[in-house]
Design a protein around this motif. Structure first.
Motif, PDB file in Angstrom:
ATOM      1  N   LYS A 274      -8.756  15.006  15.566  1.00 14.11           N
ATOM      2  CA  LYS A 274      -8.441  15.947  14.483  1.00 14.11           C
ATOM      3  C   LYS A 274      -9.417  15.763  13.331  1.00 14.11           C
ATOM      4  N   ILE A 275      -9.551  16.805  12.530  1.00 11.89           N
ATOM      5  CA  ILE A 275     -10.327  16.720  11.298  1.00 11.89           C
ATOM      6  C   ILE A 275      -9.415  16.103  10.245  1.00 11.89           C
ATOM      7  N   PHE A 276      -9.954  15.195   9.440  1.00 12.09           N
ATOM      8  CA  PHE A 276      -9.154  14.633   8.362  1.00 12.09           C
ATOM      9  C   PHE A 276      -9.943  14.620   7.060  1.00 12.09           C
ATOM     10  N   TYR A 277      -9.213  14.789   5.971  1.00 12.63           N
ATOM     11  CA  TYR A 277      -9.734  14.664   4.610  1.00 12.63           C
ATOM     12  C   TYR A 277      -8.791  13.715   3.875  1.00 12.63           C
ATOM     13  N   GLN A 278      -9.346  12.729   3.241  1.00 17.08           N
ATOM     14  CA  GLN A 278      -8.556  11.801   2.434  1.00 17.08           C
ATOM     15  C   GLN A 278      -9.116  11.781   1.026  1.00 17.08           C
ATOM     16  N   LYS A 279      -8.254  11.992   0.058  1.00 14.59           N
ATOM     17  CA  LYS A 279      -8.647  11.825  -1.334  1.00 14.59           C
ATOM     18  C   LYS A 279      -7.714  10.790  -1.935  1.00 14.59           C
ATOM     19  N   THR A 280      -8.299   9.822  -2.603  1.00 19.64           N
ATOM     20  CA  THR A 280      -7.542   8.773  -3.259  1.00 19.64           C
ATOM     21  C   THR A 280      -7.907   8.784  -4.729  1.00 19.64           C
ATOM     22  N   ILE A 281      -6.890   8.768  -5.580  1.00 16.55           N
ATOM     23  CA  ILE A 281      -7.138   8.745  -7.015  1.00 16.55           C
ATOM     24  C   ILE A 281      -6.493   7.510  -7.625  1.00 16.55           C
ATOM     25  N   LEU A 282      -7.157   6.974  -8.628  1.00 14.77           N
ATOM     26  CA  LEU A 282      -6.609   5.867  -9.399  1.00 14.77           C
ATOM     27  C   LEU A 282      -5.858   6.494 -10.564  1.00 14.77           C
ATOM     28  N   LYS A 283      -4.568   6.208 -10.631  1.00 14.19           N
ATOM     29  CA  LYS A 283      -3.719   6.858 -11.642  1.00 14.19           C
ATOM     30  C   LYS A 283      -2.690   5.852 -12.137  1.00 14.19           C
TER      31      LYS A 283
ATOM     32  N   ARG B  15      -0.044  14.164   4.271  1.00 11.11           N
ATOM     33  CA  ARG B  15       0.730  12.994   3.836  1.00 11.11           C
ATOM     34  C   ARG B  15       0.252  12.649   2.440  1.00 11.11           C
ATOM     35  N   VAL B  16       1.186  12.528   1.512  1.00 11.81           N
ATOM     36  CA  VAL B  16       0.854  12.099   0.153  1.00 11.81           C
ATOM     37  C   VAL B  16       1.726  10.895  -0.180  1.00 11.81           C
ATOM     38  N   PHE B  17       1.122   9.907  -0.821  1.00  7.63           N
ATOM     39  CA  PHE B  17       1.877   8.713  -1.192  1.00  7.63           C
ATOM     40  C   PHE B  17       1.131   7.947  -2.269  1.00  7.63           C
ATOM     41  N   GLY B  18       1.853   7.084  -2.934  1.00 10.38           N
ATOM     42  CA  GLY B  18       1.253   6.214  -3.929  1.00 10.38           C
ATOM     43  C   GLY B  18       1.555   4.773  -3.596  1.00 10.38           C
ATOM     44  N   ARG B  19       0.753   3.894  -4.153  1.00 10.64           N
ATOM     45  CA  ARG B  19       1.013   2.462  -4.006  1.00 10.64           C
ATOM     46  C   ARG B  19       0.351   1.734  -5.169  1.00 10.64           C
ATOM     47  N   ASN B  20       0.923   0.609  -5.531  1.00 10.47           N
ATOM     48  CA  ASN B  20       0.343  -0.186  -6.601  1.00 10.47           C
ATOM     49  C   ASN B  20      -1.019  -0.708  -6.181  1.00 10.47           C
ATOM     50  N   ASN B  21      -1.929  -0.852  -7.143  1.00 11.55           N
ATOM     51  CA  ASN B  21      -3.268  -1.325  -6.793  1.00 11.55           C
ATOM     52  C   ASN B  21      -3.349  -2.850  -6.927  1.00 11.55           C
ATOM     53  N   LEU B  22      -2.502  -3.507  -6.126  1.00  9.19           N
ATOM     54  CA  LEU B  22      -2.461  -4.962  -6.083  1.00  9.19           C
ATOM     55  C   LEU B  22      -2.652  -5.431  -4.649  1.00  9.19           C
ATOM     56  N   ASP B  23      -3.331  -6.580  -4.497  1.00  6.40           N
ATOM     57  CA  ASP B  23      -3.459  -7.151  -3.157  1.00  6.40           C
ATOM     58  C   ASP B  23      -2.248  -8.035  -2.863  1.00  6.40           C
ATOM     59  N   ALA B  24      -2.251  -8.691  -1.730  1.00  5.39           N
ATOM     60  CA  ALA B  24      -1.106  -9.503  -1.295  1.00  5.39           C
ATOM     61  C   ALA B  24      -0.809 -10.652  -2.266  1.00  5.39           C
ATOM     62  N   GLU B  25      -1.822 -11.099  -3.000  1.00  6.11           N
ATOM     63  CA  GLU B  25      -1.635 -12.187  -3.963  1.00  6.11           C
ATOM     64  C   GLU B  25      -1.308 -11.672  -5.367  1.00  6.11           C
ATOM     65  N   GLY B  26      -1.163 -10.368  -5.529  1.00  6.44           N
ATOM     66  CA  GLY B  26      -0.811  -9.804  -6.826  1.00  6.44           C
ATOM     67  C   GLY B  26      -1.985  -9.533  -7.749  1.00  6.44           C
ATOM     68  N   ARG B  27      -3.202  -9.621  -7.226  1.00  9.27           N
ATOM     69  CA  ARG B  27      -4.398  -9.344  -8.036  1.00  9.27           C
ATOM     70  C   ARG B  27      -4.713  -7.852  -7.998  1.00  9.27           C
TER      71      ARG B  27
ATOM     72  N   GLY C 291      10.573   6.304  -2.358  1.00 14.90           N
ATOM     73  CA  GLY C 291      10.116   7.226  -3.385  1.00 14.90           C
ATOM     74  C   GLY C 291       8.621   7.258  -3.617  1.00 14.90           C
ATOM     75  N   ASP C 292       7.824   6.799  -2.633  1.00 18.76           N
ATOM     76  CA  ASP C 292       6.370   6.766  -2.857  1.00 18.76           C
ATOM     77  C   ASP C 292       5.651   8.032  -2.412  1.00 18.76           C
ATOM     78  N   GLY C 293       6.308   8.897  -1.631  1.00 20.88           N
ATOM     79  CA  GLY C 293       5.602  10.094  -1.189  1.00 20.88           C
ATOM     80  C   GLY C 293       6.380  10.930  -0.207  1.00 20.88           C
ATOM     81  N   ARG C 294       5.614  11.779   0.473  1.00 19.27           N
ATOM     82  CA  ARG C 294       6.226  12.773   1.347  1.00 19.27           C
ATOM     83  C   ARG C 294       5.235  13.178   2.442  1.00 19.27           C
ATOM     84  N   ILE C 295       5.768  13.576   3.580  1.00 18.30           N
ATOM     85  CA  ILE C 295       4.981  14.113   4.693  1.00 18.30           C
ATOM     86  C   ILE C 295       5.292  15.600   4.802  1.00 18.30           C
ATOM     87  N   PHE C 296       4.268  16.395   5.110  1.00 19.54           N
ATOM     88  CA  PHE C 296       4.400  17.830   5.333  1.00 19.54           C
ATOM     89  C   PHE C 296       3.974  18.098   6.769  1.00 19.54           C
ATOM     90  N   THR C 297       4.770  18.877   7.493  1.00 17.17           N
ATOM     91  CA  THR C 297       4.481  19.140   8.900  1.00 17.17           C
ATOM     92  C   THR C 297       4.120  20.606   9.116  1.00 17.17           C
TER      93      THR C 297
END
Length: 168
Positions: free
Chosen positions: A128-137, A74-86, A59-65
């Motif tokens: 390929k040309i790529f654009y990445q936007k990342t937001i903190l939410k 490609r859109v997805f979310g993830r928690n802003n934690l590192d491997a140690e939980g920080r 349930g983190d996102g979806r791919i559009f073809t």
């Protein structure tokens, strides 16, 4: 002439120049909206140019073809934690993404910008040309990554504006 491939319909019209054709395509695009419940972000996508795949199993996102069944958005979310939980700051994630992209010799970054709640990275990756936007939410990162062939640039450069303005 109308050409249909799968769920896509493409209009082939003879115009005096490519600019006229691209303006016609852009003026006649309809957008739909995908909202992710888990990470609470939304994005608009042009339904004539992209087909949404099923949402990921976690349930983190979806791919559009595109019409060739290649990943375009490609859109997805993830928690802003590192491997140690920080907690990871936006700057730390920005630096990590730049470092990760720099490892790939087929990547050339041409633009980067970091704001208070977002960052943008764009350039060329694997031909390929790529654009990445990342937001903190809401204590998570939401990503939107658009990629397309250079010969589709005149259409997708303008479409990318609509996609990334809607990404919230």
């Amino acid at each position: 002439m109308l050409k249909i491939w799968g769920f896509f319909a493409f209009l082939t019209v003879s115009f005096g120049n490519a600019q006229s054709k691209n303006a016609f395509v852009q003026a006649n695009l309809n957008y739909d909206n995908y909202c992710n419940v888990r990470f609470q972000y939304c994005v608009d996508y042009p339904i004539q140019l992209m087909t949404p795949e099923p949402e990921s199993s976690n349930g983190d996102g979806r791919i559009f073809t595109n019409h060739k069944h290649e990943e375009t958005l490609r859109v997805f979310g993830r928690n802003n934690l590192d491997a140690e939980g920080r907690t990871i700051s936006l700057k730390q994630q920005f630096d990590a993404d730049l470092k990760s992209l720099a490892k790939n010799t087929a990547t050339k970054i041409t633009y980067q910008k970091r704001g208070k709640t977002f960052f943008v990275i764009s350039g060329y990756k694997n031909g390929k040309i790529f654009y990445q936007k990342t937001i903190l939410k809401n204590d998570a990162f939401a990503y939107a990554i658009l990629q397309y062939d250079e010969n589709e640039r005149t259409v997708f450069d303008k479409i990318s504006t609509n996609i990334f303005k809607s990404f919230k």
